[in-house]
Write a protein that holds these residues in place. Sequence first.
Motif, PDB file in Angstrom:
ATOM      1  N   VAL A   1     -63.979  46.184  22.002  1.00  0.00           N
ATOM      2  CA  VAL A   1     -63.382  47.487  21.722  1.00  0.00           C
ATOM      3  C   VAL A   1     -63.980  48.110  20.448  1.00  0.00           C
ATOM      4  N   ALA A   2     -64.342  47.273  19.469  1.00  0.00           N
ATOM      5  CA  ALA A   2     -64.940  47.799  18.231  1.00  0.00           C
ATOM      6  C   ALA A   2     -66.264  48.512  18.534  1.00  0.00           C
ATOM      7  N   ASP A   3     -66.997  48.018  19.543  1.00  0.00           N
ATOM      8  CA  ASP A   3     -68.255  48.682  19.914  1.00  0.00           C
ATOM      9  C   ASP A   3     -68.014  50.032  20.573  1.00  0.00           C
ATOM     10  N   LEU A   4     -66.889  50.160  21.277  1.00  0.00           N
ATOM     11  CA  LEU A   4     -66.590  51.458  21.908  1.00  0.00           C
ATOM     12  C   LEU A   4     -66.373  52.503  20.818  1.00  0.00           C
ATOM     13  N   TYR A   5     -65.580  52.128  19.800  1.00  0.00           N
ATOM     14  CA  TYR A   5     -65.374  53.057  18.678  1.00  0.00           C
ATOM     15  C   TYR A   5     -66.694  53.307  17.950  1.00  0.00           C
ATOM     16  N   PHE A   6     -67.443  52.241  17.761  1.00  0.00           N
ATOM     17  CA  PHE A   6     -68.721  52.371  17.047  1.00  0.00           C
ATOM     18  C   PHE A   6     -69.644  53.347  17.778  1.00  0.00           C
ATOM     19  N   LEU A   7     -69.805  53.128  19.083  1.00  0.00           N
ATOM     20  CA  LEU A   7     -70.736  53.982  19.832  1.00  0.00           C
ATOM     21  C   LEU A   7     -70.302  55.450  19.800  1.00  0.00           C
ATOM     22  N   TYR A   8     -69.021  55.693  20.057  1.00  0.00           N
ATOM     23  CA  TYR A   8     -68.615  57.087  20.237  1.00  0.00           C
ATOM     24  C   TYR A   8     -68.143  57.783  18.959  1.00  0.00           C
ATOM     25  N   SER A   9     -67.826  57.034  17.913  1.00  0.00           N
ATOM     26  CA  SER A   9     -67.449  57.691  16.651  1.00  0.00           C
ATOM     27  C   SER A   9     -68.603  57.703  15.660  1.00  0.00           C
ATOM     28  N   VAL A  10     -69.280  56.558  15.535  1.00  0.00           N
ATOM     29  CA  VAL A  10     -70.327  56.466  14.515  1.00  0.00           C
ATOM     30  C   VAL A  10     -71.498  57.393  14.858  1.00  0.00           C
ATOM     31  N   SER A  11     -71.803  57.513  16.155  1.00  0.00           N
ATOM     32  CA  SER A  11     -72.921  58.398  16.517  1.00  0.00           C
ATOM     33  C   SER A  11     -72.639  59.838  16.070  1.00  0.00           C
ATOM     34  N   LEU A  12     -71.393  60.295  16.287  1.00  0.00           N
ATOM     35  CA  LEU A  12     -71.063  61.674  15.890  1.00  0.00           C
ATOM     36  C   LEU A  12     -70.989  61.814  14.372  1.00  0.00           C
ATOM     37  N   ALA A  13     -70.399  60.805  13.716  1.00  0.00           N
ATOM     38  CA  ALA A  13     -70.293  60.866  12.242  1.00  0.00           C
ATOM     39  C   ALA A  13     -71.691  60.859  11.615  1.00  0.00           C
TER      40      ALA A  13
ATOM     41  N   ARG B   1     -60.065  49.921  14.149  1.00  0.00           N
ATOM     42  CA  ARG B   1     -59.183  50.816  13.384  1.00  0.00           C
ATOM     43  C   ARG B   1     -59.902  51.375  12.166  1.00  0.00           C
ATOM     44  N   GLU B   2     -60.701  50.548  11.491  1.00  0.00           N
ATOM     45  CA  GLU B   2     -61.446  51.031  10.318  1.00  0.00           C
ATOM     46  C   GLU B   2     -62.410  52.145  10.720  1.00  0.00           C
ATOM     47  N   ILE B   3     -63.066  51.939  11.858  1.00  0.00           N
ATOM     48  CA  ILE B   3     -64.003  52.982  12.301  1.00  0.00           C
ATOM     49  C   ILE B   3     -63.233  54.268  12.566  1.00  0.00           C
ATOM     50  N   GLU B   4     -62.068  54.142  13.203  1.00  0.00           N
ATOM     51  CA  GLU B   4     -61.310  55.353  13.519  1.00  0.00           C
ATOM     52  C   GLU B   4     -60.794  56.049  12.248  1.00  0.00           C
ATOM     53  N   LEU B   5     -60.158  55.269  11.382  1.00  0.00           N
ATOM     54  CA  LEU B   5     -59.505  55.896  10.219  1.00  0.00           C
ATOM     55  C   LEU B   5     -60.505  56.392   9.180  1.00  0.00           C
ATOM     56  N   TYR B   6     -61.533  55.598   8.945  1.00  0.00           N
ATOM     57  CA  TYR B   6     -62.393  55.893   7.785  1.00  0.00           C
ATOM     58  C   TYR B   6     -63.723  56.547   8.154  1.00  0.00           C
ATOM     59  N   ILE B   7     -64.017  56.620   9.464  1.00  0.00           N
ATOM     60  CA  ILE B   7     -65.261  57.279   9.889  1.00  0.00           C
ATOM     61  C   ILE B   7     -64.948  58.419  10.857  1.00  0.00           C
ATOM     62  N   GLU B   8     -64.279  58.108  11.968  1.00  0.00           N
ATOM     63  CA  GLU B   8     -63.996  59.152  12.964  1.00  0.00           C
ATOM     64  C   GLU B   8     -63.190  60.314  12.359  1.00  0.00           C
ATOM     65  N   LEU B   9     -62.092  59.982  11.680  1.00  0.00           N
ATOM     66  CA  LEU B   9     -61.197  61.062  11.261  1.00  0.00           C
ATOM     67  C   LEU B   9     -61.798  61.969  10.183  1.00  0.00           C
ATOM     68  N   PRO B  10     -62.440  61.414   9.134  1.00  0.00           N
ATOM     69  CA  PRO B  10     -63.097  62.352   8.204  1.00  0.00           C
ATOM     70  C   PRO B  10     -64.234  63.138   8.861  1.00  0.00           C
ATOM     71  N   ALA B  11     -65.018  62.467   9.723  1.00  0.00           N
ATOM     72  CA  ALA B  11     -66.130  63.189  10.365  1.00  0.00           C
ATOM     73  C   ALA B  11     -65.590  64.333  11.218  1.00  0.00           C
ATOM     74  N   ARG B  12     -64.454  64.072  11.881  1.00  0.00           N
ATOM     75  CA  ARG B  12     -63.875  65.063  12.795  1.00  0.00           C
ATOM     76  C   ARG B  12     -63.558  66.390  12.091  1.00  0.00           C
ATOM     77  N   THR B  13     -63.228  66.322  10.800  1.00  0.00           N
ATOM     78  CA  THR B  13     -62.917  67.568  10.085  1.00  0.00           C
ATOM     79  C   THR B  13     -64.158  68.471  10.000  1.00  0.00           C
ATOM     80  N   CYS B  14     -65.327  67.870  10.197  1.00  0.00           N
ATOM     81  CA  CYS B  14     -66.580  68.638  10.117  1.00  0.00           C
ATOM     82  C   CYS B  14     -67.166  68.979  11.484  1.00  0.00           C
TER      83      CYS B  14
END
Length: 219
Positions: free
Chosen positions: A153-165, A94-107
């Motif tokens: 599941v945390a690694d799934l978010y990490f792989l697909y959100s952190v790489s883009l962010a 959830r932290e990866i989604e809320l604090y990394i994925e979502l702000p990165a997504r605006t860009c």
Amino acid sequence: MLKLYGFSVSNYYNMVKLALMEKGLEFEEVAFYPWQSPQGLEISPRGKVPVLQVEQGFIHETSVILEYLEQTRTGPALLPAEPFQRAQVLALAREIELYIELPARTCYPEAFFGMAVAEAIKAKARDELLQGFASLTRHAHFAPYVAGDSLSVADLYFLYSVSLARAVGLKLFGIDFLDAAPAAKALLERLEQLPNAKRIEADKATAMPQFLAMIAARK
Ligand SMILES: N[C@@H](CCC(=O)N[C@@H](CS)C(=O)NCC(=O)O)C(=O)O
């Protein structure tokens, strides 16, 4: 059989796809762009992918799909059974989604699709991302996986959100958000080398030209 609705360019779609593949589950992929029709919006009310079709109907929202798979299907566990441990892993995701994925997504429009993003939005995203990555590096284990010694599941978010962010950081701000986190960098490289992740990346590369054409048409 399970059916995964969405498109291969979507990072959320790919989180569920990797979970299905790592669990060794049979599934069929259905190309789906929910915003294109009223029927699409009946399946996915907010017009987002992925959606999973199961015997009784449709399930949307990635985190919910992932928990559903965990509760109902066999294969390697991606969440601990013990409730407290499970909560720890879900909190990291959830932290990866809320604090990394979502702000990165605006860009994403500027970083990946050749569209300009307002300076104020970028400045806000940069600030939030710095905090999001600081929080992740404080809380995650990277020993060797995000939540400990096994893929979750945390690694799934990490792989697909952190790489883009991270790509957003490099492209728009000249910052490598993982500079201070060598173990996180190493994990990202290791996850990218998973055979299933490589297949997913190849599917994404194949789907990208058509996706870019569709984005251009929507502009
Ligand atoms: N909260 C949703 C977010 C999914 C999401 O943002 N999907 C993107 C693709 S990566 C999407 O469908 N975008 C279409 C749109 O916003 O029009 C989830 O967890 O599944």
